[in-house]
Design a protein around this motif. Sequence first.
Motif, PDB file in Angstrom:
ATOM      1  N   ASN A  55       0.817  -1.220   0.000  1.00 52.36           N
ATOM      2  CA  ASN A  55       0.000   0.000   0.000  1.00 52.36           C
ATOM      3  C   ASN A  55       0.849   1.267   0.000  1.00 52.36           C
ATOM      4  N   ASN A  56       2.125   1.130  -0.418  1.00 49.87           N
ATOM      5  CA  ASN A  56       3.023   2.290  -0.560  1.00 49.87           C
ATOM      6  C   ASN A  56       3.049   3.154   0.701  1.00 49.87           C
ATOM      7  N   MET A  57       3.287   2.511   1.829  1.00 53.38           N
ATOM      8  CA  MET A  57       3.280   3.225   3.104  1.00 53.38           C
ATOM      9  C   MET A  57       4.557   2.917   3.878  1.00 53.38           C
ATOM     10  N   VAL A  58       5.140   3.960   4.462  1.00 56.96           N
ATOM     11  CA  VAL A  58       6.307   3.800   5.326  1.00 56.96           C
ATOM     12  C   VAL A  58       5.881   4.190   6.732  1.00 56.96           C
ATOM     13  N   GLU A  59       6.173   3.317   7.714  1.00 53.75           N
ATOM     14  CA  GLU A  59       5.724   3.522   9.084  1.00 53.75           C
ATOM     15  C   GLU A  59       6.925   3.576  10.024  1.00 53.75           C
ATOM     16  N   LEU A  60       6.927   4.585  10.883  1.00 50.93           N
ATOM     17  CA  LEU A  60       7.968   4.725  11.910  1.00 50.93           C
ATOM     18  C   LEU A  60       7.302   4.744  13.274  1.00 50.93           C
ATOM     19  N   SER A  61       7.760   3.845  14.163  1.00 51.93           N
ATOM     20  CA  SER A  61       7.226   3.780  15.526  1.00 51.93           C
ATOM     21  C   SER A  61       8.379   3.730  16.517  1.00 51.93           C
ATOM     22  N   VAL A  62       8.187   4.370  17.661  1.00 52.16           N
ATOM     23  CA  VAL A  62       9.164   4.314  18.754  1.00 52.16           C
ATOM     24  C   VAL A  62       8.423   3.945  20.032  1.00 52.16           C
ATOM     25  N   ARG A  63       8.991   2.985  20.781  1.00 50.92           N
ATOM     26  CA  ARG A  63       8.410   2.563  22.061  1.00 50.92           C
ATOM     27  C   ARG A  63       9.432   2.747  23.174  1.00 50.92           C
ATOM     28  N   GLY A  64       8.922   3.054  24.331  1.00 50.36           N
ATOM     29  CA  GLY A  64       9.774   3.211  25.497  1.00 50.36           C
ATOM     30  C   GLY A  64       9.154   4.178  26.480  1.00 50.36           C
ATOM     31  N   PRO A  65       9.805   4.390  27.622  1.00 48.09           N
ATOM     32  CA  PRO A  65       9.209   5.258  28.652  1.00 48.09           C
ATOM     33  C   PRO A  65       9.150   6.727  28.230  1.00 48.09           C
ATOM     34  N   LEU A  66      10.137   7.182  27.449  1.00 51.69           N
ATOM     35  CA  LEU A  66      10.203   8.594  27.032  1.00 51.69           C
ATOM     36  C   LEU A  66      10.597   8.657  25.559  1.00 51.69           C
ATOM     37  N   PRO A  67       9.701   8.284  24.666  1.00 50.69           N
ATOM     38  CA  PRO A  67      10.085   8.099  23.260  1.00 50.69           C
ATOM     39  C   PRO A  67      10.217   9.389  22.453  1.00 50.69           C
ATOM     40  N   TYR A  68       9.887  10.544  23.049  1.00 53.67           N
ATOM     41  CA  TYR A  68       9.715  11.774  22.270  1.00 53.67           C
ATOM     42  C   TYR A  68      10.993  12.230  21.577  1.00 53.67           C
ATOM     43  N   ASN A  69      12.088  12.309  22.320  1.00 56.75           N
ATOM     44  CA  ASN A  69      13.321  12.830  21.751  1.00 56.75           C
ATOM     45  C   ASN A  69      13.868  11.899  20.663  1.00 56.75           C
ATOM     46  N   TYR A  70      13.881  10.606  20.933  1.00 55.76           N
ATOM     47  CA  TYR A  70      14.392   9.632  19.969  1.00 55.76           C
ATOM     48  C   TYR A  70      13.517   9.604  18.720  1.00 55.76           C
ATOM     49  N   PHE A  71      12.210   9.709  18.930  1.00 55.77           N
ATOM     50  CA  PHE A  71      11.290   9.723  17.798  1.00 55.77           C
ATOM     51  C   PHE A  71      11.526  10.960  16.929  1.00 55.77           C
ATOM     52  N   ALA A  72      11.675  12.129  17.564  1.00 52.45           N
ATOM     53  CA  ALA A  72      11.892  13.365  16.804  1.00 52.45           C
ATOM     54  C   ALA A  72      13.158  13.263  15.962  1.00 52.45           C
ATOM     55  N   LEU A  73      14.201  12.662  16.537  1.00 49.00           N
ATOM     56  CA  LEU A  73      15.470  12.505  15.836  1.00 49.00           C
ATOM     57  C   LEU A  73      15.298  11.607  14.609  1.00 49.00           C
ATOM     58  N   LEU A  74      14.684  10.440  14.793  1.00 50.23           N
ATOM     59  CA  LEU A  74      14.516   9.509  13.677  1.00 50.23           C
ATOM     60  C   LEU A  74      13.550  10.054  12.628  1.00 50.23           C
TER      61      LEU A  74
END
Length: 957
Positions: free
Chosen positions: A632-651
């Motif tokens: 379906n031509n979709m790229v998905e990015l997920s981050v899990r953990g206690p404080l995922p915000y900073n790592y997610f923003a970086l990736l």
Amino acid sequence: MDENKKDTINPEINSELSEELEEQDLAVNDGSTIQPEIERLIKIRESERSGEKKEIINIINRAAINKQDTLILSGMNLTELPHEIGSLTDLKILDISGNKLEDLPPEFTKLSNLEVLYLQNNRFNILPEKISSLVKLTTLYLNNNHLSQISKSIRFLVNLTSLNLSYNNLETLPQEIRHLSSLIVLDISHNKFTRIPYCIGSLQNIQELEYGDNKILSPPPEILAQGTSAIIAYLHESQKADSQQWISKLLIVGEGGVGKTSLLRALRGEVFDPQSETTHGLEIKKLILDHPKYTNTKMNLMTWDFGGQQIYHATHQFFLTNRSLFLIVWNARFGYEQGKLFKWLDTVKALAPESPIIIVATCMDQAGPKIPINKIRETYYNVVDYCMISNKTNSGIAELRQRIQDTASELPLMGETWPAEWLEAAEEIRNIRDKYITIEILYKILASHNVSGPNSRVLIQWLHELGDILYFSNDETLEDIVILKPQWVSEYIGRVLESKEVTDSMGIFRKSDMDHIWSDISPEMRNHFLRLMERFDLSYRTLEDRDISLVVELLPYDPPDYIKMWNSIKENINCREITIRYYLSTIPAGIPSWFIARSHRFTTYTHWRNGALLSDSVNRQHLALIIAHEHNNMVELSVRGPLPYNYFALLMDGLELTLKRFPGLEPKKMVPCPGHRGKICGHEFKFNNLQKAYEMLPPQYSIQCEETMEMVSLSELLFGILWKSTEDDVLKRIDDLEAALTGENTDIKRVIEELRRLTQRGFTSNYNREQSKIESHCPNIFVLKPQNTSKWRKRLMGQRVNLQLYCQAPGEWHPVIEGGCYEVPNPSQWVIDMAPYIKKLVSILKYAAPIIGPWADIAPEDYGERFEEDISLMNELAEIIPDPEEVDYEYRYWTNDKARFPKMGSQLRQLRNFLVEKDKERHWGGLKKVLTPEGHYLWLCEEHAKEYIYSSSATIY
């Protein structure tokens, strides 16, 4: 009222009367009813106008008596200025913006001391001649008028440093503008320019040239992308002599074995060879055609014939550039589905959305079903024609050649004017038979054609962007070698991609493999090609063994068993998850494998061709999953953990940087619903809708889930995804946590630390565009401290001030230990000029923390005390700096529904000018500019820069 009398009514009054009559519910269409009312209202209006004019005259007279140097008459609906304006001979600053002025009175010429003049948002059609006598003017705003031309008399304003001509109807500028040699800032954006006038090239002091929202065809985008200095250099050289360059690119793409090479042979008039070998990699040759309009003019099309094998697609896309002509070739005998016609249309649209496309069906003598050309043209607007040919019989070749001639003649780069010396130098470089030369030799060639200094750097970058050479000046491992034959790169990288040994070892490329596969080139060039593969995100060297690389294009298609590790982190207490999905028109080769290579420092060695499991640390506190769903031509990015915000923003920044390589991809971002009361929900929110809702006035704090009809918190949906909209929420969260912090609560401290990292990363990302400009390259995190006291005076006047630079490693901002401290001259004025930036910086600095690390070579207690004092002093400074609107009324006025604050770029340039003046060697306390794999420019101390030394996707300047 007779018709003649009606015609004398001022149109402005007539319009206002109509509105007022409608408000009074009078029948505007009934002339007999409204005649008395019109006459009554006219008298009222005339009386009001008379009173307004008297009041304006009184204001002017008082200003003259008091010898004011500043006068504001903005937004007063003035249609003319009183003649009394000429009495203000002491005036230095005049704001008459937001009125209805079409001309200026003769007495305006008496304002001989005027230095700053705001005329925006009026009705001027031409630059008023009266302004030409104001020779002391340094700042002139004429934006948002109806200017269609600029008077030649502008030549007399030789002291202008800032000129704003945006939002007008200008198509050109007079040659006389070259006399404005003091000009630093010129804004010609939002006009009707198709080329930036050559005369601007004479303005050698310009630091900021704004030209957005014009359909600029010249200079070419390769020059525009390099910034103001490159544009000025190009325009300056173009004034000397004009030579047209009749050259462009013709790119032939399609699946393997469809006859692309035979087609090119036929177009060149060569005999059909049924035994011709399949193209591997890339072949570049010249196709010379007559120009369809200009006699005795030959067009040189550099034909780029790409091998159609799937394994090469990722490498080819570095050469598929915009503003070229594409031939998409498929074999009519086997049908367009087998030829993957729509896949190639999507690829070209993603990579080169402005390029025209001609679809070519080969083997017309054996043709099967035809293609739905009308439907294709509806979806792919840049498809200009569809031709059917036979390479074997030459049938249809003449018609195709003519269509190529007609289309190529209209390409933006065809017939582009080059400075004569640049063209001569470029031709000599193109004719060199060697495959590569050193940069020293290249500079000597350029110098022999009188191309040197900034011009040589501009031309080298241009040739790189056009695909004539491959050269990376900002990479110390590549900067010594200039590749003269781009196809050579494709050939040698192709050897790796086709290697059975590397393929069988799941993409592992060892030094022994390199020595074998590239045995015919020197060890130095082997290392160069390896670095090129890393530069192109085709491979990366492992952190454990620098002699081993992983070629991401050879990763297995089948994923390993990652589910157990991915789900195990959910067992941790307070595990949170952030997800974003990108829906694309196609999944081009390179997605997500380029991202996997770019993010290899986070590897868990769990990766495959379409995905990877990443981690932010050895102990795997946070895990990230990137997957490309081809169905379906979709790229998905997920981050899990206690404080995922900073790592997610970086990736997320790194992923979006990868997607930006495809300018026509137009990804649609979706945020999945987090669910309701522990139950999973399948709804997806459009990211743009969430952003609009959050930025509404008043802001919305929740949005309805269309699947369950329940309300969902916007902050919860966007937290960590969109810094601009959730900055206040993040800062409030830090404040609340710090207020609740008691004793050694490590969990809360860890949350605060992660949010601080997110805060500081968000700040640097906001200024990333400006930091990337050569005019703004400088460290931009600092503190200001009074020299002789530990406290600020209420007034800065007479106080000596030092500026101390800081390393801006996210979450670990700290003062540089040695150097990087400079005295600020005239600090009261400098601080006021920089006030908006300083206030914004202080709002983030107060969330910095005195983290002790290897860079702090002093006692922890001394370091902490120094750090806290720095932050405290900056907070004090923010309190005593007047708000911008109290300093300069310029900030208070509105243009196009946006407050006219000075652009942050101009303040960064002012900071750079200060630092360059104070530190001509540009040591800047040992700070190095690092372009991170995620596209962030960070100024880091030596210790923090080490973190990126082994990242093949990072650049250390």
